[in-house]
Design an enzyme around this catalytic site. Structure first.
Site, PDB file in Angstrom:
ATOM      1  N   HIS A  19      28.224  35.366  43.274  1.00 42.16           N
ATOM      2  CA  HIS A  19      28.307  36.695  43.018  1.00 42.16           C
ATOM      3  C   HIS A  19      27.683  37.097  42.039  1.00 42.16           C
ATOM      4  O   HIS A  19      27.988  35.868  40.957  1.00 42.16           O
ATOM      5  CB  HIS A  19      29.730  37.077  43.662  1.00 42.16           C
ATOM      6  N   HIS A  21      29.861  37.926  38.452  1.00 40.04           N
ATOM      7  CA  HIS A  21      30.747  38.170  37.694  1.00 40.04           C
ATOM      8  C   HIS A  21      30.135  37.439  36.509  1.00 40.04           C
ATOM      9  O   HIS A  21      29.019  36.460  36.977  1.00 40.04           O
ATOM     10  CB  HIS A  21      31.555  37.479  37.617  1.00 40.04           C
ATOM     11  N   ASP A  23      30.839  35.919  34.338  1.00 43.31           N
ATOM     12  CA  ASP A  23      30.783  34.465  34.107  1.00 43.31           C
ATOM     13  C   ASP A  23      30.363  33.356  34.816  1.00 43.31           C
ATOM     14  O   ASP A  23      30.514  32.122  35.232  1.00 43.31           O
ATOM     15  CB  ASP A  23      33.264  33.754  33.682  1.00 43.31           C
ATOM     16  N   HIS A  24      30.135  33.904  36.176  1.00 40.79           N
ATOM     17  CA  HIS A  24      29.228  33.505  37.384  1.00 40.79           C
ATOM     18  C   HIS A  24      27.708  33.194  37.025  1.00 40.79           C
ATOM     19  O   HIS A  24      26.840  32.345  37.506  1.00 40.79           O
ATOM     20  CB  HIS A  24      30.135  33.401  38.804  1.00 40.79           C
ATOM     21  N   HIS A  84      36.534  39.959  47.004  1.00 45.99           N
ATOM     22  CA  HIS A  84      36.582  39.741  45.712  1.00 45.99           C
ATOM     23  C   HIS A  84      35.330  40.097  45.355  1.00 45.99           C
ATOM     24  O   HIS A  84      35.872  41.325  44.123  1.00 45.99           O
ATOM     25  CB  HIS A  84      36.393  37.627  45.188  1.00 45.99           C
ATOM     26  N   ASP A 101      34.412  31.807  43.639  1.00 43.23           N
ATOM     27  CA  ASP A 101      35.806  33.040  43.122  1.00 43.23           C
ATOM     28  C   ASP A 101      36.140  33.345  44.690  1.00 43.23           C
ATOM     29  O   ASP A 101      37.242  33.968  44.427  1.00 43.23           O
ATOM     30  CB  ASP A 101      35.690  33.980  42.343  1.00 43.23           C
ATOM     31  N   HIS A 139      36.457  27.521  39.206  1.00 39.96           N
ATOM     32  CA  HIS A 139      37.732  27.839  38.131  1.00 39.96           C
ATOM     33  C   HIS A 139      38.555  26.598  38.822  1.00 39.96           C
ATOM     34  O   HIS A 139      39.018  26.225  39.668  1.00 39.96           O
ATOM     35  CB  HIS A 139      38.502  28.995  37.948  1.00 39.96           C
TER      36      HIS A 139
HETATM   37 ZN   LIG Z   1      34.577  36.479  40.019  1.00 40.83          ZN
END
Ligand SMILES: [Zn+2]
Length: 227
Positions: A19, A21, A23-24, A84, A101, A139
């Site tokens: 996805h 985001h 942080d990914h 998400h 996530d 995570h």
């Molecule tokens: Zn995420």
């Protein structure tokens, strides 16, 4: 990331994004600048580096994962799991699930762009995979997730044993991941929204009477946000 690959003696052959985001996907540009590899990711999300936009029903083949040139090419099924984010995907293959996530060890992601119904449907879809599936989530939240799960499902002895096991791993500086889907089905409250004990806890939290899985899911998701 470059240093991580070098330190672990790994060769980058492909990138599977789940996805959009940061942080990914924030490290993709740096990785593809170092080595031009295919970048798979959800076709419904804005990830500029994608070379192979994918969605439900697509297969991702990675020939470099073969043990030798005559072996069959390993492939991963793409699953749409919105909730998400709007077009979040997972990859399932080699008895492994990469679920970003959406499903976490003993928990799940927050519902940012979808609805509770979508998120529950996505989790139910993942929960239908075989017990032995290794769950590689995005995570290391396992221990905190277990503490919440214990509040929702206090009498679950498998969950109590899991807490002990994960606490030992983390104290030794080791990851709790991957988990297995069998473990998740037995202990993850977000996969257990039809269990009487989880329904009861959701009702206690809300101070009302609900029973349908979507309302139960929405209640415990909100409870977790405040936990
Ligand atoms: Zn995420």
């Amino acid at each position: 990331m470059k240093q991580y690959l070098a330190r672990e003696g790994l060769t980058l052959v492909a990138i599977l994004a789940t996805h959009h985001h940061p942080d990914h996907v924030g490290g993709i540009a740096e990785l593809v600048a170092m080595k031009k590899v295919p970048v798979f990711g959800p076709k419904g999300e804005p990830i500029p580096e994608l070379t192979h936009p994918v969605g439900q029903g697509d297969k991702v083949e990675i020939p470099e994962l073969r043990s030798d040139a005559t072996a069959p090419v390993p492939s991963f099924d793409v699953l749409d799991i919105p909730g998400h984010t709007r077009a979040h995907v997972a990859y399932y293959g080699l008895e492994s699930l990469f679920c970003g996530d959406t499903l976490f060890a003993c928990g799940c992601g927050r519902v940012f762009e979808g609805t509770a119904q979508q998120m529950l449907d996505s989790l139910t879809k993942l929960a239908a995979l075989p017990d032995a599936t290794r769950v590689y989530c995005g995570h290391e939240y396992t221990l905190a997730n277990i503490k919440f799960a214990r509040a929702v499902d206090p009498g679950n002895s498998v969950l109590a044993a899991r807490e002990e096991k994960v606490a030992k791993l983390r104290a030794a500086g080791l990851p709790s991941l991957p988990s297995t889907l069998g473990e998740e089905r037995a202990t993850n409250p977000f996969l257990r929204c039809a269990e009487p004990v989880v329904i009861e806890s959701a009702n206690k939290y809300l101070g009302s009477r609900i029973g349908d899985p979507v309302s139960v899911f929405a209640a415990i998701r909100e409870w977790k946000n405040r936990f």
